[in-house]
Enzyme design. Structure first.
Site, short mmCIF file in Angstrom:
data_model
loop_
_atom_site.label_atom_id
_atom_site.label_comp_id
_atom_site.label_asym_id
_atom_site.label_seq_id
_atom_site.Cartn_x
_atom_site.Cartn_y
_atom_site.Cartn_z
NE ARG A 277 2.42 -11.17 1.14
CZ ARG A 277 3.14 -11.99 2.47
NH1 ARG A 277 2.97 -12.65 2.92
NH2 ARG A 277 4.41 -11.19 2.23
N GLY B 24 4.73 -1.63 2.24
CA GLY B 24 5.69 -2.35 3.53
C GLY B 24 5.47 -3.92 3.76
CD GLU B 25 6.86 -8.28 3.50
OE1 GLU B 25 7.55 -8.21 2.67
OE2 GLU B 25 6.33 -9.91 3.68
CB SER B 26 1.31 -7.41 4.65
OG SER B 26 1.27 -9.36 3.61
CD GLU C 231 2.52 5.63 -0.53
OE1 GLU C 231 1.20 5.42 -1.02
OE2 GLU C 231 2.52 4.16 -0.69
CB ILE D 200 7.28 -1.28 -4.79
CG1 ILE D 200 7.06 -0.28 -5.58
CG2 ILE D 200 8.22 -1.95 -3.66
CD1 ILE D 200 7.68 0.82 -4.32
NE ARG D 201 9.36 -7.31 -2.19
CZ ARG D 201 10.37 -4.83 -1.92
NH1 ARG D 201 11.35 -5.29 -3.18
NH2 ARG D 201 10.53 -4.55 -0.79
CB CYS E 188 1.63 -1.69 -2.28
SG CYS E 188 2.12 -2.99 -2.19
CG HIS F 69 3.26 2.13 -3.61
ND1 HIS F 69 2.94 2.16 -1.96
CD2 HIS F 69 3.25 1.25 -3.88
CE1 HIS F 69 3.61 1.11 -1.50
NE2 HIS F 69 3.65 -0.09 -2.24
N1 GLN Z 1 5.16 -7.58 -0.74
C1 GLN Z 1 4.22 -6.50 0.13
C2 GLN Z 1 3.60 -7.44 0.05
O1 GLN Z 1 2.71 -8.52 0.62
C3 GLN Z 1 3.60 -5.34 -0.27
C4 GLN Z 1 4.94 -4.21 -1.07
C5 GLN Z 1 4.86 -3.21 -0.60
O2 GLN Z 1 3.62 -2.70 0.18
N2 GLN Z 1 4.29 -2.44 -1.50
O3 GLN Z 1 2.96 -8.08 2.05
#
Ligand code: GLN
Length: 212
Positions: A105, A46-48, A173, A134-135, A78, A171
Site C-alpha cells: 500500500r 478509496g480507502e481499503s 475511471e 493516487i496514494r 487501487c 484509476h
Molecule cells: N491508499 C489507499 C489504500 O491503501 C488506496 C488509494 C486509492 O484507492 N486511490 O487503501
C-alpha cells in the site's frame, strides 16, 4: 448487460459513470442481494481499510467470494486491487484473496503521492493508457498464474490479470479511459454466453439452419 460497482466507499460513482458511457447498465452493490443478476463487478478506489470494515459489516465477504467463483469478471482499481490481493506486504490480512499477488500500500511515498503517466498496456490496445495514481499500491510479487498487463518504466508492476480477476494500481475511471471497463464488459459477455465470441462453434449450426 448489468455490471455491479461495490458502492460502500470510494469512487464508485466514477466507475458507474464509466460503465454507463460504454453502454453497460451499472448496479450499485451494497448488500449481498445486489449481486443477483449482474455479470461482472468493479471494486473502486478509496480507502481499503474502510472498505474492508464495510465489507464485513454488511456480510459481503462470502457472497463476493461466491460471485468470483462463478467465473464472472471482477475489476479492482487501487484500493480495489488491495482488496483482491492474496497478500498485503507488512500489513493486514487479505480480504478477498482472489489474485495471487503481494501488494504494498501507498508504495510511492510522499513526493510521488499522486501522479499521472502514460503506460503501454498492449492487452487493451495500441495507444498508451493515461494512468492516474493516487496514494497507489504497487505489486511486489506476481504468482505463476498471473499475467502482467502493465509496468512502470522502472519495471514495477501496476496492472495484472489472473483468469477472471483484473486489477490496476491506477484509476482509468478518473482519466476518461474506457478500455479496462470495456475489457470487463467483454469478459462478462463471454461469461454469460460462452458460445458468443468464439464464433466458430456457433456459426456452422446457424448457417446450417438458415440454409434450409
Ligand atoms: N491508499 C489507499 C489504500 O491503501 C488506496 C488509494 C486509492 O484507492 N486511490 O487503501
Amino acid at each position: 448487460m448489468k455490471i455491479g460497482v461495490l458502492a460502500l466507499q470510494g469512487d464508485f460513482a466514477e466507475h458507474a459513470a464509466m460503465l454507463d458511457s460504454i453502454g453497460v447498465h451499472p448496479v450499485e452493490v451494497r448488500l449481498p442481494a445486489d449481486l443477483d443478476g449482474i455479470s461482472g463487478l468493479c471494486l473502486p478506489g478509496g480507502e481499503s481499510t474502510t472498505m474492508r470494515h464495510l465489507i464485513d459489516r454488511w456480510a459481503l465477504r462470502q457472497p463476493l467470494l461466491e460471485f468470483a467463483a462463478t467465473g464472472a469478471p471482477i475489476y479492482g482499481t487501487c484500493a480495489g486491487m488491495i482488496i483482491l490481493a492474496r497478500e498485503i506486504a507488512d500489513g493486514d490480512e487479505p480480504v478477498l484473496p482472489l489474485l495471487d499477488v503481494t501488494v504494498r500500500r501507498n508504495a510511492f511515498g510522499r513526493q510521488l503521492d499522486s501522479f499521472e503517466g502514460e503506460l503501454p498496456v498492449p492487452l487493451v490496445g495500441d495507444t498508451p493508457v493515461r494512468g492516474v495514481f493516487i496514494r497507489a499500491p504497487v505489486i511486489e510479487r506476481v504468482g505463476p498464474g498471473v499475467d502482467v498487463m502493465a509496468t512502470l518504466d522502472d519495471g514495477r508492476v501496476v496492472a495484472v490479470r489472473e483468469r477472471n480477476i483484473v486489477a490496476t494500481a491506477f484509476h482509468p475511471e478518473l482519466a476518461g479511459e474506457p478500455r479496462f471497463h470495456r475489457l470487463i464488459a467483454t469478459m462478462a459477455a463471454e461469461h454469460d454466453d460462452p458460445g458468443e465470441g468464439s464464433g466458430r462453434r456457433h456459426h456452422p449450426t446457424r448457417r446450417a439452419g438458415s440454409a434450409k
